[in-house]
Write a protein that holds these residues in place. Structure first.
Motif: not given
Length: 183
Positions: A152-172
């Motif tokens: 949450h903190y990482v995303k909010k700070l990326c937003d505050a800087h005007g950066w894009d934030f993305q998560i890709t994940s595969v379970l396991g």
């Protein structure tokens, strides 16, 4: 015992600091002190610190720092916290030996990728992991300690800087976090 007490005291202090910083972000009262930061230097500093304090002694963090231009205009303090959060999560959510890669690329914008070979995140949870206090449900067992504030903190700070934030994940299989720092 003194070392354990000191380590736990630092951990608690960091958690309190995160909560206070998130409160500032939510109020919109956070002030970014942007300055040019060489991300490759900062990444190596944070990795050295993470390896020294890793809770899993067999942690391996590799780098693939290919960005030709690695200077980013950002708040160094918050960027340090972002990197620590991403590496903490990659270590915490690895069942076996944590294998993490931190990579950078530059194609008009600086891109940071933190990839782990951990437990991964289910598709329905990927959308929620940046929500404040959200923790992926694991029944009554939470093997990894935390409050659900890191991403949450990482995303909010990326937003505050005007950066894009993305998560890709595969379970396991693992998770990749991508931050694109707009230049």
């Amino acid at each position: 015992y003194a070392g354990i007490i000191q380590s736990q005291g630092e951990h608690l202090s960091n958690q309190v600091e995160r909560v206070l910083q998130i409160a500032d972000v939510r109020r919109g009262s956070i002030t970014l002190e942007k300055q040019p930061v060489d991300m490759h230097v900062l990444i190596n500093e944070v990795i050295a610190d993470q390896i020294e304090s890793a809770t899993k002694s067999d942690t391996v963090i590799e780098t693939d720092l290919q960005a030709g231009s690695s200077v980013v205009l950002c708040d160094r303090h918050h960027m340090t916290n972002i990197l620590h959060n991403l590496l903490d999560n990659a270590i915490k959510y690895s069942d076996a030996q944590p294998m993490i890669t931190v990579a950078t690329h530059y194609q008009g914008d600086f891109e940071l990728r933190v990839t782990d070979q951990g437990i991964g995140i289910a598709p329905e949870d990927v959308k929620k992991v940046t929500d404040q206090f959200y923790r992926v449900p694991t029944g009554n067992v939470h093997n990894a300690k935390g409050f659900g504030l890191g991403l949450h903190y990482v995303k909010k700070l990326c937003d505050a800087h005007g950066w894009d934030f993305q998560i890709t994940s595969v379970l396991g299989q693992g998770t990749t976090i991508i931050i694109t720092c707009k230049t």
